[in-house]
Design a protein around this motif. Structure first.
Motif, PDB file in Angstrom:
ATOM      1  N   PHE A  75       0.736  -1.136  -0.022  1.00  0.00           N
ATOM      2  CA  PHE A  75       0.051  -0.115  -0.012  1.00  0.00           C
ATOM      3  C   PHE A  75       0.907   1.113   0.015  1.00  0.00           C
ATOM      4  CE2 PHE A  75      -4.409   0.889   2.064  1.00  0.00           C
ATOM      5  CZ  PHE A  75      -4.707   1.610   0.912  1.00  0.00           C
ATOM      6  N   GLU A  76       0.973   1.857  -1.186  1.00  0.00           N
ATOM      7  CA  GLU A  76       1.613   3.138  -1.241  1.00  0.00           C
ATOM      8  C   GLU A  76       1.081   4.389  -1.472  1.00  0.00           C
ATOM      9  OE1 GLU A  76       5.680   1.406  -3.100  1.00  0.00           O
ATOM     10  OE2 GLU A  76       3.966   1.439  -4.419  1.00  0.00           O
ATOM     11  N   LEU A  77       1.471   5.444  -0.806  1.00  0.00           N
ATOM     12  CA  LEU A  77       0.706   6.864  -0.942  1.00  0.00           C
ATOM     13  C   LEU A  77       1.996   7.873  -1.546  1.00  0.00           C
ATOM     14  CD1 LEU A  77      -1.795   8.479  -0.352  1.00  0.00           C
ATOM     15  CD2 LEU A  77      -0.909   8.990   1.868  1.00  0.00           C
ATOM     16  N   PHE A  78       1.495   8.619  -2.528  1.00  0.00           N
ATOM     17  CA  PHE A  78       2.315   9.601  -3.075  1.00  0.00           C
ATOM     18  C   PHE A  78       1.585  10.837  -3.177  1.00  0.00           C
ATOM     19  CE2 PHE A  78       3.267   5.456  -4.696  1.00  0.00           C
ATOM     20  CZ  PHE A  78       4.540   5.483  -5.152  1.00  0.00           C
ATOM     21  N   ASN A  79       2.518  11.982  -3.361  1.00  0.00           N
ATOM     22  CA  ASN A  79       2.234  13.358  -3.849  1.00  0.00           C
ATOM     23  C   ASN A  79       2.024  13.323  -4.904  1.00  0.00           C
ATOM     24  OD1 ASN A  79       2.173  16.008  -4.384  1.00  0.00           O
ATOM     25  ND2 ASN A  79       3.410  16.747  -2.559  1.00  0.00           N
ATOM     26  N   ALA A  80       1.080  13.375  -5.626  1.00  0.00           N
ATOM     27  CA  ALA A  80       0.604  13.198  -7.160  1.00  0.00           C
ATOM     28  C   ALA A  80       1.355  14.624  -7.812  1.00  0.00           C
ATOM     29  CB  ALA A  80      -0.916  13.014  -7.498  1.00  0.00           C
ATOM     30  N   ASP A  81       1.278  15.613  -7.037  1.00  0.00           N
ATOM     31  CA  ASP A  81       1.873  16.868  -7.657  1.00  0.00           C
ATOM     32  C   ASP A  81       3.217  17.000  -8.065  1.00  0.00           C
ATOM     33  OD1 ASP A  81      -0.794  17.949  -7.854  1.00  0.00           O
ATOM     34  OD2 ASP A  81      -0.393  18.734  -5.862  1.00  0.00           O
ATOM     35  N   THR A  82       4.181  16.318  -6.856  1.00  0.00           N
ATOM     36  CA  THR A  82       5.584  16.055  -7.046  1.00  0.00           C
ATOM     37  C   THR A  82       6.263  14.665  -7.436  1.00  0.00           C
ATOM     38  OG1 THR A  82       5.801  15.573  -4.677  1.00  0.00           O
ATOM     39  CG2 THR A  82       5.455  18.025  -5.196  1.00  0.00           C
ATOM     40  N   GLY A  83       5.358  13.739  -7.341  1.00  0.00           N
ATOM     41  CA  GLY A  83       5.832  12.310  -7.418  1.00  0.00           C
ATOM     42  C   GLY A  83       6.417  11.812  -6.238  1.00  0.00           C
ATOM     43  N   GLU A  84       6.548  12.514  -5.062  1.00  0.00           N
ATOM     44  CA  GLU A  84       7.256  12.083  -3.673  1.00  0.00           C
ATOM     45  C   GLU A  84       6.402  10.870  -2.989  1.00  0.00           C
ATOM     46  OE1 GLU A  84       8.240  13.883   0.532  1.00  0.00           O
ATOM     47  OE2 GLU A  84       7.176  14.978  -0.612  1.00  0.00           O
ATOM     48  N   LYS A  85       6.994   9.830  -2.833  1.00  0.00           N
ATOM     49  CA  LYS A  85       6.560   8.980  -1.960  1.00  0.00           C
ATOM     50  C   LYS A  85       6.442   9.258  -0.556  1.00  0.00           C
ATOM     51  CE  LYS A  85       7.651   4.700  -2.907  1.00  0.00           C
ATOM     52  NZ  LYS A  85       7.950   3.231  -2.831  1.00  0.00           N
ATOM     53  N   ILE A  86       5.163   9.144  -0.163  1.00  0.00           N
ATOM     54  CA  ILE A  86       4.897   9.648   1.287  1.00  0.00           C
ATOM     55  C   ILE A  86       5.138   8.575   2.343  1.00  0.00           C
ATOM     56  CG2 ILE A  86       3.041  10.750   2.586  1.00  0.00           C
ATOM     57  CD1 ILE A  86       1.963  12.348   0.305  1.00  0.00           C
ATOM     58  N   CYS A  87       4.192   7.476   1.756  1.00  0.00           N
ATOM     59  CA  CYS A  87       4.235   6.368   3.000  1.00  0.00           C
ATOM     60  C   CYS A  87       4.260   5.142   1.832  1.00  0.00           C
ATOM     61  CB  CYS A  87       2.872   6.526   3.697  1.00  0.00           C
ATOM     62  SG  CYS A  87       2.714   4.993   4.774  1.00  0.00           S
ATOM     63  N   SER A  88       5.156   4.110   2.509  1.00  0.00           N
ATOM     64  CA  SER A  88       4.815   2.882   1.800  1.00  0.00           C
ATOM     65  C   SER A  88       5.017   1.669   2.672  1.00  0.00           C
ATOM     66  CB  SER A  88       6.321   2.535   0.977  1.00  0.00           C
ATOM     67  OG  SER A  88       6.244   1.269   0.391  1.00  0.00           O
ATOM     68  N   GLN A  89       3.887   0.754   2.617  1.00  0.00           N
ATOM     69  CA  GLN A  89       3.628  -0.348   3.696  1.00  0.00           C
ATOM     70  C   GLN A  89       3.835  -1.720   2.811  1.00  0.00           C
ATOM     71  OE1 GLN A  89      -0.172   1.902   5.020  1.00  0.00           O
ATOM     72  NE2 GLN A  89       0.768   0.901   7.332  1.00  0.00           N
ATOM     73  N   ARG A  90       4.381  -2.562   3.691  1.00  0.00           N
ATOM     74  CA  ARG A  90       4.461  -3.960   3.273  1.00  0.00           C
ATOM     75  C   ARG A  90       4.396  -4.836   4.564  1.00  0.00           C
ATOM     76  NH1 ARG A  90       5.325  -3.024  -1.618  1.00  0.00           N
ATOM     77  NH2 ARG A  90       6.789  -2.069  -2.709  1.00  0.00           N
ATOM     78  N   PRO A  91       3.365  -5.689   4.545  1.00  0.00           N
ATOM     79  CA  PRO A  91       3.486  -6.622   5.774  1.00  0.00           C
ATOM     80  C   PRO A  91       4.722  -7.245   6.121  1.00  0.00           C
ATOM     81  CG  PRO A  91       1.461  -6.892   4.073  1.00  0.00           C
ATOM     82  CD  PRO A  91       2.457  -5.996   3.504  1.00  0.00           C
ATOM     83  N   MET A  92       5.051  -7.472   7.426  1.00  0.00           N
ATOM     84  CA  MET A  92       6.082  -8.305   7.703  1.00  0.00           C
ATOM     85  C   MET A  92       5.527  -9.493   8.617  1.00  0.00           C
ATOM     86  SD  MET A  92       8.867  -5.466   8.725  1.00  0.00           S
ATOM     87  CE  MET A  92       8.229  -5.056  10.363  1.00  0.00           C
ATOM     88  N   TYR A  93       5.851 -10.634   8.078  1.00  0.00           N
ATOM     89  CA  TYR A  93       5.391 -11.998   8.783  1.00  0.00           C
ATOM     90  C   TYR A  93       6.125 -12.528   9.870  1.00  0.00           C
ATOM     91  CZ  TYR A  93       2.050 -11.704   4.843  1.00  0.00           C
ATOM     92  OH  TYR A  93       1.288 -11.265   4.098  1.00  0.00           O
ATOM     93  N   GLY A  94       5.640 -13.027  10.921  1.00  0.00           N
ATOM     94  CA  GLY A  94       6.345 -13.406  12.039  1.00  0.00           C
ATOM     95  C   GLY A  94       7.223 -14.720  11.537  1.00  0.00           C
ATOM     96  N   SER A  95       8.439 -14.818  12.356  1.00  0.00           N
ATOM     97  CA  SER A  95       9.183 -16.071  11.698  1.00  0.00           C
ATOM     98  C   SER A  95       8.828 -17.258  12.326  1.00  0.00           C
ATOM     99  CB  SER A  95      10.571 -15.752  11.909  1.00  0.00           C
ATOM    100  OG  SER A  95      11.103 -15.619  13.454  1.00  0.00           O
ATOM    101  N   GLY A  96       7.849 -17.255  13.424  1.00  0.00           N
ATOM    102  CA  GLY A  96       7.604 -18.596  14.176  1.00  0.00           C
ATOM    103  C   GLY A  96       8.236 -18.530  15.523  1.00  0.00           C
ATOM    104  N   ASN A  97       9.124 -17.722  15.726  1.00  0.00           N
ATOM    105  CA  ASN A  97      10.139 -17.606  17.062  1.00  0.00           C
ATOM    106  C   ASN A  97       8.987 -16.858  18.154  1.00  0.00           C
ATOM    107  OD1 ASN A  97      11.654 -17.245  19.297  1.00  0.00           O
ATOM    108  ND2 ASN A  97      13.246 -16.213  17.978  1.00  0.00           N
TER     109      ASN A  97
END
Length: 165
Positions: A75-97
């Protein structure tokens, strides 16, 4: 990203809009949208009065996309006027520890984007100290797993910030 904020991710196949087959053989569905900061319609202030009418902009302090794991890939959010990336999210999964916090089997963490002071080791708010003007256009892109249909996926950004006068 659009109204309604809840939608169905289709079971993808060749020719279906928004669908792509990855090199790993799995399908993804991409949704995107563009809007202005003013369109975000903040909730009422602590005093109960709506504040957007007099605001010149918003200094965002935290932003996160509402993503239903494990369907969500990114899920990514950008300033459409400048192209700057504001926020980028990627799920991180537990390793089982199980002895480590947030590493339990089946645990999924989707951390928000948090902004603040350099002294606190945080990135500056989008638009700097003044924030983003109400006319700033935002663009979001969301990618979900789509080998199977998924009902009730969400496409909204939740944010906290300070309105500028």
């Amino acid at each position: 990203m659009a109204s309604p904020t809840e939608y169905d991710v289709p079971k993808c196949e060749e020719g279906k809009f928004g669908c792509a087959k990855g090199t790993d053989g799995h399908w993804t569905h991409t949704m995107n949208g563009t809007w202005t900061v003013a369109d975000m319609r903040p909730t009422r202030s602590r005093t109960g009065e709506p504040q957007i009418a007099n605001a010149s902009g918003v200094k965002f302090l935290s932003i996160h996309g509402h993503c239903h794991a494990p369907t969500c890939i990114s899920f990514e959010l950008f300033n459409a006027d400048t192209g700057e990336k504001i926020c980028s999210q990627r799920p991180m999964y537990g390793s089982g520890n199980a002895s480590e916090d947030f590493e339990e089997d089946g645990y999924i963490n989707i951390a928000p984007c948090v902004f603040g002071l350099k002294d606190d080791f945080l990135p500056p708010p989008p638009g700097g100290e003044k924030g983003l003007s109400m006319s700033t256009r935002l663009y979001a892109k969301k990618v979900c797993h789509a080998d199977y249909a998924h009902h009730g996926e969400m496409s909204l950004w939740q944010s906290y910030g300070v309105l500028g006068a």
